[in-house]
Write a protein that holds these residues in place. Structure first.
Motif, PDB file in Angstrom:
ATOM      1  N   GLN A  76      -1.862 -10.575   2.900  1.00 47.09           N
ATOM      2  CA  GLN A  76      -2.275  -9.779   4.057  1.00 47.09           C
ATOM      3  C   GLN A  76      -3.735  -9.340   3.926  1.00 47.09           C
ATOM      4  OE1 GLN A  76       0.452  -6.624   5.189  1.00 47.09           O
ATOM      5  NE2 GLN A  76       2.192  -7.831   4.473  1.00 47.09           N
ATOM      6  N   LEU A  77      -4.158  -9.035   2.705  1.00 45.08           N
ATOM      7  CA  LEU A  77      -5.549  -8.617   2.500  1.00 45.08           C
ATOM      8  C   LEU A  77      -6.515  -9.788   2.689  1.00 45.08           C
ATOM      9  CD1 LEU A  77      -5.146  -6.119  -0.477  1.00 45.08           C
ATOM     10  CD2 LEU A  77      -5.636  -5.582   1.913  1.00 45.08           C
ATOM     11  N   ARG A  85       0.763   1.000   7.573  1.00 51.25           N
ATOM     12  CA  ARG A  85      -0.096  -0.016   8.175  1.00 51.25           C
ATOM     13  C   ARG A  85       0.624  -0.472   9.436  1.00 51.25           C
ATOM     14  NH1 ARG A  85      -0.502  -4.478   4.581  1.00 51.25           N
ATOM     15  NH2 ARG A  85      -2.531  -5.006   5.403  1.00 51.25           N
ATOM     16  N   TRP A 100     -13.479  -3.796   6.324  1.00 51.29           N
ATOM     17  CA  TRP A 100     -12.070  -3.902   6.692  1.00 51.29           C
ATOM     18  C   TRP A 100     -11.199  -4.110   5.454  1.00 51.29           C
ATOM     19  CZ3 TRP A 100     -10.310  -1.923  10.819  1.00 51.29           C
ATOM     20  CH2 TRP A 100     -11.014  -1.965  12.018  1.00 51.29           C
ATOM     21  N   GLU A 123      -8.996  -6.831  15.606  1.00 53.11           N
ATOM     22  CA  GLU A 123      -7.579  -6.749  15.961  1.00 53.11           C
ATOM     23  C   GLU A 123      -7.073  -8.056  16.563  1.00 53.11           C
ATOM     24  OE1 GLU A 123      -7.281  -3.290  18.430  1.00 53.11           O
ATOM     25  OE2 GLU A 123      -7.602  -1.931  16.747  1.00 53.11           O
ATOM     26  N   THR A 150      -6.939  -9.917   6.322  1.00 55.71           N
ATOM     27  CA  THR A 150      -7.838  -8.821   6.694  1.00 55.71           C
ATOM     28  C   THR A 150      -9.291  -9.218   6.458  1.00 55.71           C
ATOM     29  OG1 THR A 150      -6.210  -7.097   6.246  1.00 55.71           O
ATOM     30  CG2 THR A 150      -8.521  -6.440   6.114  1.00 55.71           C
ATOM     31  N   LYS A 178       1.223  -8.453  -0.095  1.00 55.84           N
ATOM     32  CA  LYS A 178       0.059  -7.591   0.178  1.00 55.84           C
ATOM     33  C   LYS A 178      -1.241  -8.363  -0.048  1.00 55.84           C
ATOM     34  CE  LYS A 178       2.404  -3.873   1.136  1.00 55.84           C
ATOM     35  NZ  LYS A 178       2.663  -3.534   2.513  1.00 55.84           N
ATOM     36  N   TYR A 212     -10.935  -0.774   3.594  1.00 59.64           N
ATOM     37  CA  TYR A 212     -10.087   0.114   4.402  1.00 59.64           C
ATOM     38  C   TYR A 212      -8.607  -0.244   4.216  1.00 59.64           C
ATOM     39  CZ  TYR A 212      -7.897   1.989   8.648  1.00 59.64           C
ATOM     40  OH  TYR A 212      -7.062   2.621   9.536  1.00 59.64           O
ATOM     41  N   ASP A 213      -8.294  -1.521   4.365  1.00 58.00           N
ATOM     42  CA  ASP A 213      -6.903  -1.961   4.244  1.00 58.00           C
ATOM     43  C   ASP A 213      -6.403  -1.845   2.805  1.00 58.00           C
ATOM     44  OD1 ASP A 213      -4.761  -2.678   5.833  1.00 58.00           O
ATOM     45  OD2 ASP A 213      -5.085  -4.835   5.626  1.00 58.00           O
ATOM     46  N   SER A 214      -7.266  -2.111   1.831  1.00 55.39           N
ATOM     47  CA  SER A 214      -6.877  -1.990   0.419  1.00 55.39           C
ATOM     48  C   SER A 214      -6.511  -0.556   0.059  1.00 55.39           C
ATOM     49  CB  SER A 214      -8.008  -2.469  -0.498  1.00 55.39           C
ATOM     50  OG  SER A 214      -8.251  -3.835  -0.319  1.00 55.39           O
ATOM     51  N   LYS A 241      -5.372   1.656   2.118  1.00 48.76           N
ATOM     52  CA  LYS A 241      -4.072   1.923   2.748  1.00 48.76           C
ATOM     53  C   LYS A 241      -2.929   1.310   1.929  1.00 48.76           C
ATOM     54  CE  LYS A 241      -3.779   2.390   7.219  1.00 48.76           C
ATOM     55  NZ  LYS A 241      -3.745   2.099   8.643  1.00 48.76           N
TER      56      LYS A 241
END
Length: 180
Positions: free
Chosen positions: A80-81, A162, A148, A57, A84, A77, A151-153, A155
């Protein structure tokens, strides 16, 4: 389960399955065989997990603040990935570092009969518990980054919410004198 897994992996011919290993371990050492590594296992997993979340975080926040040239809301996106993944890898490096000494003790403890965690720690010494750290950093860094990222993908793919990067509550800003 960890104790049986390590015995199967590190002692060729000891056993091939949990069904073979568990009764053999019990016969040789009793119930202690399964629990002698619990404290070092917790000393590995608890700091690892805490670091995984806290560092991830904070790293995401720092990347958006100091590295990424635009606000998160303006990033695509895929951009952002990437953030991540990078934040996950950095978090993984710290996870590996904080958990490595206990992991070294757990690994040795579970492949030896009759040893205690303190005996293994004393025998390994300060330098010994750090052996293999670079390999662990590569492994855990990559694993954590992928966790991570996946997980984020998921979402993103399912258009699940998010959360934005956390901000300090107004009440705390006032208390610290950070508001005008």
């Amino acid at each position: 389960m960890e104790a049986a897994k390590v015995r199967i992996q590190t002692q060729p011919g000891y056993a091939n399955t949990l069904r073979d290993a568990a009764p053999k371990m019990y016969k040789e050492e009793g119930l202690k065989a399964f629990y002698k590594g619990v404290a070092p296992l917790w000393m590995r997993q608890i700091p690892y997990t805490m670091m995984k979340f806290a560092c991830f975080e904070r790293t995401v926040e720092a990347l958006y603040k100091f590295v990424v040239p635009k606000p998160r809301s303006e990033c695509s996106k895929p951009e952002q990935l990437v953030v991540t993944f990078v934040a996950g890898y950095i978090a993984g490096v710290f996870c590996a570092i904080v958990s490595h000494p206990a992991d070294s003790v757990v690994s040795v403890l579970n492949k030896e009969k009759g040893s205690s965690a303190s005996q293994v720690l004393k025998r390994l010494g300060f330098k010994g518990v750090w052996k293999g750290l670079f390999a662990r950093i590569i492994m855990i860094g990559t694993l954590t980054a992928l966790q991570w990222f996946i997980y984020d993908s998921v979402k993103v793919y399912f258009r699940l919410p998010r959360p934005p990067p956390p901000e300090m509550p107004e009440s705390l800003k006032k208390k610290l004198g950070l508001t005008q």
